[in-house]
Write an enzyme that holds these catalytic residues in place. Sequence first.
Site, short mmCIF file in Angstrom:
data_model
loop_
_atom_site.label_atom_id
_atom_site.label_comp_id
_atom_site.label_asym_id
_atom_site.label_seq_id
_atom_site.Cartn_x
_atom_site.Cartn_y
_atom_site.Cartn_z
CG HIS A 1 37.07 45.73 36.58
ND1 HIS A 1 38.25 45.43 37.20
CD2 HIS A 1 37.10 45.04 35.39
CE1 HIS A 1 38.95 44.58 36.45
NE2 HIS A 1 38.28 44.35 35.35
CD GLU B 1 39.56 47.39 39.59
OE1 GLU B 1 38.90 46.33 39.63
OE2 GLU B 1 40.00 47.86 38.53
NE ARG C 1 43.33 42.29 35.10
CZ ARG C 1 42.26 41.89 34.45
NH1 ARG C 1 41.48 42.82 33.87
NH2 ARG C 1 41.94 40.61 34.36
#
Length: 322
Positions: free
Chosen positions: A288, A269, A240
């Site tokens: 991601h 993000e 994360r």
Amino acid sequence: MEIKPPIFVTRRLPDPAMAILAEHCTVSWWDQVEMPIPRDELLRGVADAEGLLCLITDRIDAEVIAAAPRLRAVSIMAVGYDNIDRAALAARGITLTNTPDVLTETTADLAWALLLAAARRVVEGHKLIERGGWGPWHPLQMVGQDVYGRTLGVVGAGRIGQAVLRRGRGFGMRLLYHNRRPNPELEAELGAAYRSLNDLLAESDAVVVTAPLTDETRGMFGAAQFALMKPTSIFVNVARGPLVREDELVAALRAGRPWAAGLDVFEREPIGPDHPLLALPNVVLTPHIGSASVATRVRMATLAAENLVAVLSGRATPHVVR
């Protein structure tokens, strides 16, 4: 005639998952694939729902839970659930499920892709050729760092962390790990050695972060931690983004300690093309995509659907978040 419980899905999922839901539930969903659901649509969507299937991009907080008076179950298509207010769920007795195990190997693969790409300057080399900068060979042309036979340190030795360590054995690496507590079974299986975080950072040639995001781990990597790393080391984060103080990582990379980084996750993000990390040549970035293989994403979606149906049907599922 069977009355199917109403559920809301925050994004249209692969067809196998939608078919499972449709068989057992009355399904409503946000009918967009690429765009997250707007807040007002989410609040409207959950109003009559007994079940909610959501993604890591959806903020399921007390406001959302209060807007869903009939809600009995929340299923997230992810392993992590730091976007969900667990206390608000618990106060209502609402069950939360996730999708562990399914994405373990796929995410470990990406961690290694980032590690190797950063160590051997793969993206930098591609850009060099792309802009016509590949000239005559010389002894120090595009030299990087070796991975084989070096020391690998994994921070967060859960399922994904252990899968990263297993791959390290194939590269003949010395294996270190840091966890909340030592894991004798892991040590016996892989020959990995437990280290404090500071010792792991100082000894490792490659540091891969797979720890969960909690109040204790938020911001655990900053200037002090990067200063402990070798000037030849590689830092990889597939866990994360908020585990890392991003501005301090940028400063550390500019100063040359760590030598390079591979990142799949970020503090906020998505990041834009003006992000400071993109100005650094010693960084490899991906958007991601740790679980982004076709097979894994389909399995994640179907497992999330199976979890939700099981809870609403009163059946047991092993994937309840405790």
